[in-house]
Design a protein around this motif. Structure first.
Motif, mmCIF file in Angstrom:
data_model
loop_
_atom_site.group_PDB
_atom_site.id
_atom_site.type_symbol
_atom_site.label_atom_id
_atom_site.label_comp_id
_atom_site.label_asym_id
_atom_site.label_seq_id
_atom_site.Cartn_x
_atom_site.Cartn_y
_atom_site.Cartn_z
ATOM 1 N N ARG A 107 24.567 38.782 41.163
ATOM 2 C CA ARG A 107 25.523 38.476 42.233
ATOM 3 C C ARG A 107 25.512 37.169 42.761
ATOM 4 O O ARG A 107 24.535 36.376 42.678
ATOM 5 N N ASP A 142 29.589 37.409 39.999
ATOM 6 C CA ASP A 142 31.130 38.082 40.541
ATOM 7 C C ASP A 142 32.208 37.259 40.804
ATOM 8 O O ASP A 142 33.149 37.283 40.876
ATOM 9 N N ALA A 198 31.179 43.197 43.570
ATOM 10 C CA ALA A 198 30.511 42.410 42.651
ATOM 11 C C ALA A 198 30.255 42.949 41.602
ATOM 12 O O ALA A 198 30.443 42.376 40.673
ATOM 13 N N THR A 238 28.393 44.538 47.424
ATOM 14 C CA THR A 238 27.679 44.765 46.044
ATOM 15 C C THR A 238 28.434 45.706 45.054
ATOM 16 O O THR A 238 28.602 45.432 44.150
#
Length: 183
Positions: free
Chosen positions: A159, A182, A29, A26
């Motif tokens: 994401r 991403d 991304a 996370t």
């Protein structure tokens, strides 16, 4: 199963997938998404940006908001004013925010209203989206109602690992102009 039920089921499944994402993924991304956003032509040229204030499980928008403010842009964030209805109010920084409905930071009462026609570019949240620009929101309809007559460019950020090939939608769901992941 109707569209509402399909959305509810997909939302529940996606929330489980979000909870399983690693912290490393996370963070990486979110960094890539931030770089893509601030390098978009529409973002660079915009004088007035509308951006959601992220919660813990969402893509971190703090860097985007701070970059926009640091670049001299006016920044508006959403404020819920009724069931499914929101406005956009200008902030000068995170000190302009307070705890709002649904555990989301929102602008303090003294923050001035930004009219839809003043906005040049908007960054929109989602639970998930597809690459066509259809998004699965949280089910309140706030963004679809607000964006229904919008003339500014919109970008949804998501994401890659939580995008979907199929997002159920109907006539009131607003298609977003750009999808930023991403990847």
């Amino acid at each position: 199963m109707n569209i509402k039920e399909e959305k509810r089921q997909l939302r529940n499944e996606t929330m489980k997938r979000i909870a399983e994402l690693s912290k490393d993924y996370t963070l990486e991304a979110d960094k890539k998404i931030y770089e893509k956003v601030i390098n978009l032509k529409e973002y660079k040229e915009a004088k007035v940006i509308f951006c959601f204030v992220s919660t813990e499980d969402e893509i971190n928008t703090r860097n985007i908001i701070e970059n926009a403010l640091g670049s001299g842009k006016r920044v508006g964030v959403p404020k819920c004013i009724g069931k499914g209805i929101m406005e956009v109010h200008e902030i000068k920084g995170y000190k302009s925010l307070k705890d709002g409905k649904y555990g989301i930071l929102e602008p303090k009462d003294e923050c001035p209203l930004i009219k839809s026609e003043e906005i040049d570019f908007a960054i929109i949240p989602c639970v998930s989206c597809n690459m066509e620009g259809y998004r699965l929101g949280y089910g309140g309809g706030f963004y679809d109602r607000y964006l229904e007559h919008a003339t500014f460019t919109t970008a949804v950020i998501c994401r890659e690992k939580i995008t979907c090939d199929y997002i159920p939608y109907d006539e009131h769901d607003v298609k977003i102009h750009k999808v930023i992941t991403d990847r």
